[in-house]
Scaffold this motif. Structure first.
Motif, PDB file in Angstrom:
ATOM      1  N   ALA A  40     -10.144   0.169   9.677  1.00  0.00           N
ATOM      2  CA  ALA A  40     -10.744  -1.140   9.415  1.00  0.00           C
ATOM      3  C   ALA A  40     -10.462  -2.131  10.531  1.00  0.00           C
ATOM      4  CB  ALA A  40     -10.224  -1.686   8.086  1.00  0.00           C
ATOM      5  N   GLN A  41      -9.323  -1.978  11.208  1.00  0.00           N
ATOM      6  CA  GLN A  41      -8.980  -2.876  12.308  1.00  0.00           C
ATOM      7  C   GLN A  41      -9.657  -2.485  13.616  1.00  0.00           C
ATOM      8  OE1 GLN A  41      -4.579  -2.577  11.739  1.00  0.00           O
ATOM      9  NE2 GLN A  41      -4.670  -4.819  11.782  1.00  0.00           N
ATOM     10  N   TYR A  52     -11.735  -2.420   2.981  1.00  0.00           N
ATOM     11  CA  TYR A  52     -10.883  -3.333   3.741  1.00  0.00           C
ATOM     12  C   TYR A  52     -11.677  -4.154   4.752  1.00  0.00           C
ATOM     13  CZ  TYR A  52      -6.856  -0.705   1.908  1.00  0.00           C
ATOM     14  OH  TYR A  52      -5.916  -0.117   1.096  1.00  0.00           O
ATOM     15  N   SER A  53     -12.693  -3.544   5.330  1.00  0.00           N
ATOM     16  CA  SER A  53     -13.497  -4.261   6.324  1.00  0.00           C
ATOM     17  C   SER A  53     -14.292  -5.401   5.693  1.00  0.00           C
ATOM     18  CB  SER A  53     -14.443  -3.292   7.041  1.00  0.00           C
ATOM     19  OG  SER A  53     -15.408  -2.757   6.139  1.00  0.00           O
ATOM     20  N   TRP A  58     -10.879  -7.523   3.425  1.00  0.00           N
ATOM     21  CA  TRP A  58      -9.587  -7.546   4.101  1.00  0.00           C
ATOM     22  C   TRP A  58      -8.674  -6.506   3.448  1.00  0.00           C
ATOM     23  CZ3 TRP A  58      -8.967  -8.669   8.777  1.00  0.00           C
ATOM     24  CH2 TRP A  58      -7.720  -8.951   9.338  1.00  0.00           C
TER      25      TRP A  58
END
Length: 436
Positions: free
Chosen positions: A49-50, A74-75, A78
Motif C-alpha cells: 500500500a505504501q 489500506y490504500s 489508510w
C-alpha cells in the motif's frame, strides 16, 4: 410454515444483516491486533500500500491474494483494521446469501425457503467464521471466494451461459492465489465438462484459469527461476511428512541434513530443501505417508477440533466458544452427510447430478489439505458447501419424518462413523486436548 414462505425474503434479509452486525460487533469488542501469520500479512500488505511492492521474502506465505486484498483496503482507508473488519463482515454476509442461492439452484422443485434459510443461518452465524472475520487471516477471504466460485459454476450449469464459466474461472484463480490448495476445486469442474462432453466449454474454462495464473507465474519464474504459479511454502510437504510427524502443524520438526548451515540459507533455499526432503520421505515411506494422510483426514472431519483456543478467549468465553464451535461442526458434518445422502437418493436426476458435483467439490477441497498438515481453520472453505446439504437434510428430517424410519440404518451409520471418528481423534490426542 405459510408465513415463512410468504416472508422468506424478509427473513433472509434479517439473517444477512444480523450476520454482518454480529461479526462486526465481535471484531470491535475484541479489537484484535495482528499476531503471527496475521502480522506477516499485515506487514506485506502495508508495504504494498505504501508503494514499496511485494517483497520477495513473502513468497513462502500463502498468497498473494489476501495481501493484495488488504493492500487495496489500506490504500483507500489508510492502515485501518476497522475497515478490514467491516469488509470481512460484509464478505461473510454475502457468503451466507450465496449459500442460500446455491441451495435454491440445486434443489429446484424440491426447494423450500426453510432449506435456504437454514443454510444461511449455518453460514452467517457460524462461530468459527465470525471469529475469522475479526482477524487478518486468509480464510476470511478464501471462504467467500470458494462459495462465489461454486455459485458461478453452478449458475453456468443451470442456465447454460458461458459468461458464468468465464467468471468462475477468474474467481477460482483468485481463490487459488489466496490459498493455493483450493486449486483442487477445478477438478470436479473439469470432471463435469468431461461427463457432459462439453469439450469446448471445458477447454475455455481451463484456458481462463491458465491465462489468469500466467502473470504471477511468469513474475515468480523471473525472480526465483522455477515454476511457482502460487505462493506458499512448498516445504510444508516435509513439515507434514517426516519421521515423527503428527499430521498437525508442529514447528519443532527435525531439520533435514544439508551442506552448511540450514539457518544461513535464504527462505526460498530453505523451502527447496524441505520440499525435496518431503518428497523423498513420501517416495521412500509410502505407507507412513498414507497413515499420516488418514490421520489428517480424521482430524479434518472431527468435531473435537473447536476453533476456541485463542488468547483473547479465556474462562467462560473460551468454554462457550468450545461448546458452540463443536456444536456447529456437528450440525455441518452430520446433517451435511445426511443431506447429501438424501439428495442423491431423490428421483430427480438433475438434483442428483448437481448434488454429486457439490459433494465432489467438498472432497476436492479436502484433498487439497489432508496430504500436508491440518489445522481447524483449513477446513473452513467447505463449511458453506456443507451448510447447503445440512439445510436440506435437516429440513427433510423435520418435514418428512417418515424418512427417519425409512432410512434409519444409513442415518445411524453416518452418525456412528462421524462420532466414532471424533472419539478416535479425541482419545488419540488426549494430551494435546488437556494441554489446551
Amino acid at each position: 410454515m405459510a408465513w415463512i414462505e410468504k416472508y422468506y425474503k424478509r427473513i433472509l434479509f434479517t439473517i444477512i444483516v444480523s450476520s454482518f452486525l454480529i461479526s462486526l460487533g465481535y471484531s470491535f469488542y475484541f479489537l484484535l491486533e495482528p499476531a503471527v501469520d496475521a502480522r506477516a500479512y499485515d506487514e506485506i500488505a502495508w508495504n504494498i500500500a505504501q508503494g514499496h511492492g511485494y517483497s520477495n521474502d513473502a513468497i513462502n506465505r500463502p498468497g498473494p491474494g489476501y495481501e493484495f486484498f488488504l493492500a487495496l483496503i489500506y490504500s483507500v482507508f489508510w492502515h485501518s483494521y476497522a475497515a478490514v473488519w467491516v469488509i470481512q463482515a460484509v464478505l461473510l454476509a454475502f457468503t451466507a446469501y450465496l449459500a442460500f442461492a446455491i441451495s435454491r439452484l440445486i434443489f429446484g422443485e424440491m426447494w423450500h425457503p426453510i432449506m435456504g434459510l437454514l443454510t444461511s443461518v449455518f453460514v452467517g452465524f457460524s462461530p468459527d467464521l465470525i471469529t475469522t472475520t475479526a482477524m487478518l487471516m486468509t480464510e476470511a477471504l478464501v471462504v467467500f471466494l470458494v462459495i462465489a466460485t461454486v455459485y458461478l459454476f453452478m449458475a453456468g450449469v443451470t442456465y447454460e451461459k458461458k459468461w458464468y464459466f468465464l467468471f468462475a474461472g477468474i474467481v477460482v484463480t483468485l481463490t487459488a492465489l489466496t490459498r493455493s490448495n483450493t486449486i483442487f476445486l477445478i477438478l470436479p469442474f473439469l470432471g463435469w465438462f468431461l461427463y457432459k462432453r462439453k469439450w469446448i466449454t471445458g477447454l475455455f474454462f481451463l484456458a481462463v484459469v491458465l491465462l489468469c495464473l500466467s502473470p504471477w507465474t511468469v513474475r515468480n519464474y523471473k525472480i526465483f527461476h522455477e515454476v511457482r504459479p502460487f505462493n506458499g511454502a512448498y516445504g510444508l510437504i516435509y513439515v507434514g511428512n517426516h519421521a515423527g510427524a503428527s499430521g498437525e502443524l508442529d514447528l519443532n520438526y527435525p531439520i533435514p541434513p544439508v551442506a552448511g548451515d540450514f539457518n544461513a540459507l535464504s527462505q526460498i533455499e530453505q523451502d527447496r530443501v524441505l520440499r525435496r526432503a518431503g518428497i523423498d520421505f513420501i517416495k521412500q515411506h509410502p505407507l507412513s505417508f498414507l497413515k499420516l494422510t488418514l490421520l489428517r483426514t480424521s482430524i479434518y472431519f472431527s468435531a473435537a477440533r473447536p476453533y476456541a483456543f485463542w488468547p483473547h478467549l479465556q474462562g467462560s468465553l473460551r468454554l462457550l466458544m468450545i461448546v458452540v464451535s463443536s456444536f456447529s461442526a456437528i450440525i455441518l458434518f452430520l446433517f451435511g452427510a445426511v443431506g447429501f445422502f438424501f439428495a442423491i437418493r431423490t428421483s430427480q436426476l438433475r438434483i442428483q447430478a448437481m448434488s454429486i458435483l457439490l459433494g465432489v467439490s467438498v472432497i476436492a477441497l479436502s484433498l487439497g489439505v489432508v496430504w500436508l498438515i491440518i489445522e481447524t481453520r483449513y477446513r473452513f472453505p467447505i463449511y458453506p458447501l456443507l451448510a447447503v446439504f445440512a439445510g436440506f437434510g435437516l429440513w427433510r428430517c423435520v418435514r418428512d419424518r417418515k424418512i427417519l424410519f425409512q432410512e434409519w440404518k444409513i442415518i445411524l451409520f453416518i452418525a456412528g462413523v462421524f462420532f466414532g471418528n471424533t472419539l478416535f481423534d479425541a482419545v488419540r490426542n488426549l494430551g494435546r486436548i488437556f494441554g489446551k
